[in-house]
Design an enzyme around this catalytic site. Structure first.
Site, short mmCIF file in Angstrom:
data_model
loop_
_atom_site.label_atom_id
_atom_site.label_comp_id
_atom_site.label_asym_id
_atom_site.label_seq_id
_atom_site.Cartn_x
_atom_site.Cartn_y
_atom_site.Cartn_z
N ASP A 180 0.87 -1.18 0.00
CA ASP A 180 0.00 0.00 0.00
C ASP A 180 0.90 1.23 0.00
OD1 ASP A 180 -3.00 0.85 1.80
OD2 ASP A 180 -1.65 2.18 0.73
N ASP B 128 -3.47 2.10 -5.44
CA ASP B 128 -2.24 2.09 -4.62
C ASP B 128 -2.09 0.86 -3.73
OD1 ASP B 128 -3.86 2.63 -2.35
OD2 ASP B 128 -2.28 3.89 -1.50
N GLU B 129 -2.90 -0.15 -3.99
CA GLU B 129 -2.91 -1.31 -3.08
C GLU B 129 -2.99 -2.61 -3.87
OE1 GLU B 129 -5.77 -2.22 0.37
OE2 GLU B 129 -6.24 -0.22 -0.33
P1 TTP Z 1 -5.22 5.11 0.94
O1 TTP Z 1 -4.20 4.05 0.67
O2 TTP Z 1 -6.36 4.81 1.84
O3 TTP Z 1 -4.53 6.39 1.55
P2 TTP Z 1 -3.13 7.03 1.23
O4 TTP Z 1 -2.33 6.20 0.27
O5 TTP Z 1 -3.32 8.45 0.79
O6 TTP Z 1 -2.44 7.07 2.65
P3 TTP Z 1 -1.81 5.84 3.47
O7 TTP Z 1 -1.98 4.60 2.66
O8 TTP Z 1 -0.39 6.22 3.67
O9 TTP Z 1 -2.59 5.81 4.75
O10 TTP Z 1 -5.83 5.61 -0.43
C1 TTP Z 1 -5.04 5.70 -1.64
C2 TTP Z 1 -5.47 6.91 -2.44
O11 TTP Z 1 -6.87 6.84 -2.74
C3 TTP Z 1 -5.26 8.23 -1.71
O12 TTP Z 1 -3.94 8.72 -1.88
C4 TTP Z 1 -6.30 9.10 -2.34
C5 TTP Z 1 -7.42 8.15 -2.72
N1 TTP Z 1 -8.52 8.28 -1.75
C6 TTP Z 1 -9.58 9.16 -2.03
O13 TTP Z 1 -9.61 9.77 -3.10
N2 TTP Z 1 -10.56 9.31 -1.09
C7 TTP Z 1 -10.55 8.65 0.10
O14 TTP Z 1 -11.47 8.83 0.93
C8 TTP Z 1 -9.47 7.74 0.37
C9 TTP Z 1 -9.42 7.00 1.69
C10 TTP Z 1 -8.49 7.60 -0.57
MG MG Z 2 -2.10 4.12 0.55
#
Ligand code: TTP
Ligand code: MG
Length: 366
Positions: free
Chosen positions: A8, A103-104
């Site tokens: 992630d 991103d995962e």
């Molecule tokens: P996440 O992996 O949940 O968040 P992140 O990568 O920004 O932070 P981290 O993993 O370090 O906690 O989500 C990935 C991307 O998806 C995030 O960069 C932006 C998008 N996203 C949204 O557009 N809206 C949201 O509510 C969430 C949770 C994520």
């Molecule tokens: Mg993330």
């Protein structure tokens, strides 16, 4: 015993913005619409998170929490392009990859001979390549199944790597807060807390019958997960056809007015899932599902392209409710998706369409 890796990226959208504009580094950054609009944040970097700024809060609130916050509008094409590059690196380590969003992803590396067959070393190598080749930071979890691998990638975030070896599973899950189980949101967590259950260890000790009284059919799944057991395979072939969220109530809901009160929370959850997977461009319809007290159910669908609002779901609920006007034990909302032309990581999919654990093949454990 399988070897599953979950990766992630850290504050993904914000990290990509920093990559292309290094002057942003070290400063609090949010990605989202302007503060004078009704927009919410997609994400924030870790400097901004220190102020309580995070995904899904209104941009206006974000700048109140952190007056120095730099707000940047999202550049989705850029994020998709970076996501593809990460995927290309992952492809070097396994052909069993299940992307969950841009991103995962999960990787099954059980049979890999790379890095002397060590999943942890593979994880380190992925991290280091993503850093050096793409200038992005990724967190990695290594475990014997998907549930634990996902918990592990979050355990040392950001820029973390955490392994839960098979022999460590029992001790690890005993202290794991129940909130860490996917699908356990605020509502279920509160139900569990009321039963005195804070950790998976507590959950393990709770008699199944008592748990079933509170949580219905989900009890079996939760119990299995509390022992760190999860047989779901890493799915490579699926394309998500719908995104839905649902809630089973502790006490059946008898009136439309009460059911309507449940819609906003479900809607927020659903919207988050849709955004995270970048699914709005594929939306072709919305739906509301009602499961009645006698376990019969009805689903009402309506064609929809674009971004539905809360009102769209409220109206649909009203029509669905009119079908029977009888009390319900479950309410769900969702969206139907068109097939994508070319499968990008975001449009390939999850094994289970619903957040609900009841669809998982956990019965196989019994
Ligand atoms: P996440 O992996 O949940 O968040 P992140 O990568 O920004 O932070 P981290 O993993 O370090 O906690 O989500 C990935 C991307 O998806 C995030 O960069 C932006 C998008 N996203 C949204 O557009 N809206 C949201 O509510 C969430 C949770 C994520
Ligand atoms: Mg993330």
């Amino acid at each position: 015993m399988r070897k599953i890796i979950h990766v992630d990226l850290d504050c993904f959208y914000a990290a990509v913005e920093e990559k292309y504009n290094p002057s942003l580094r070290g400063k609090p950054l949010g990605v989202g619409g302007p503060a004078d609009s009704r927009s919410v944040l997609c994400t924030a970097n870790y400097e901004a998170r220190k102020f309580g700024v995070r995904a899904a809060i209104p941009s206006s609130r974000a700048v109140r929490l952190c007056p120095d916050l730099i707000l940047i509008p999202p550049h989705f094409d850029l994020y998709k392009a970076e996501s593809k590059k990460v995927r290309a690196i992952l492809n070097d380590y396994s052909d069993q990859i299940e992307p969950l969003s841009l991103d995962e992803a999960y990787l099954d590396v059980t049979n890999s001979k790379l890095c002397s067959g060590s999943a942890t070393l593979i994880g380190h190598e992925i991290k280091s390549r993503v850093k050096h080749e793409l200038d992005l930071s990724i967190s990695v979890g290594v475990a014997p199944n998907k549930f634990l691998a996902k918990v592990a990638s979050d355990w040392r975030k950001p820029n973390g790597l955490f392994t839960i070896a098979p022999r460590q599973v029992d001790d690890f899950v005993k202290q794991l807060p129940v909130e860490k189980i996917f699908g356990v949101g605020k509502v279920t967590a509160t139900q569990l807390h009321r039963l005195g259950i804070k950790t998976c260890g507590d959950l393990q000790l709770m008699p199944l019958a008592k748990l079933q009284q509170q949580l219905g059919s989900r009890a079996i799944d939760l119990k299995e997960l509390s022992f760190g057991r999860d047989l779901r395979p890493v799915e490579t072939q699926w394309e998500r056809k719908s995104v839905s969220v649902e809630e089973t109530f502790a006490i059946d809901i008898k009136t439309l007015a009460f059911a309507q009160k449940k819609i906003p929370e479900l809607f927020t959850d659903w919207q988050e899932r849709m955004m995270k997977g970048d699914y709005f461009s594929r939306l072709k319809g919305i739906q509301v599902k009602l499961k009645y007290s006698n376990f019969e159910q009805t689903t009402l669908e309506q064609s929809f392209v674009g971004k539905p609002t809360l009102d769209n779901f409220s109206e649909l609920l009203e029509k669905a409710w009119a079908r029977r006007q009888s009390s319900i034990r479950l309410l769900g909302i969702g969206g139907k998706l068109k097939c994508s032309q070319n499968s990008t990581p975001s449009t390939k999919s999850l094994n289970n369409d619903h957040l609900q654990l009841s669809l998982l093949p956990l019965q196989a454990f019994l």
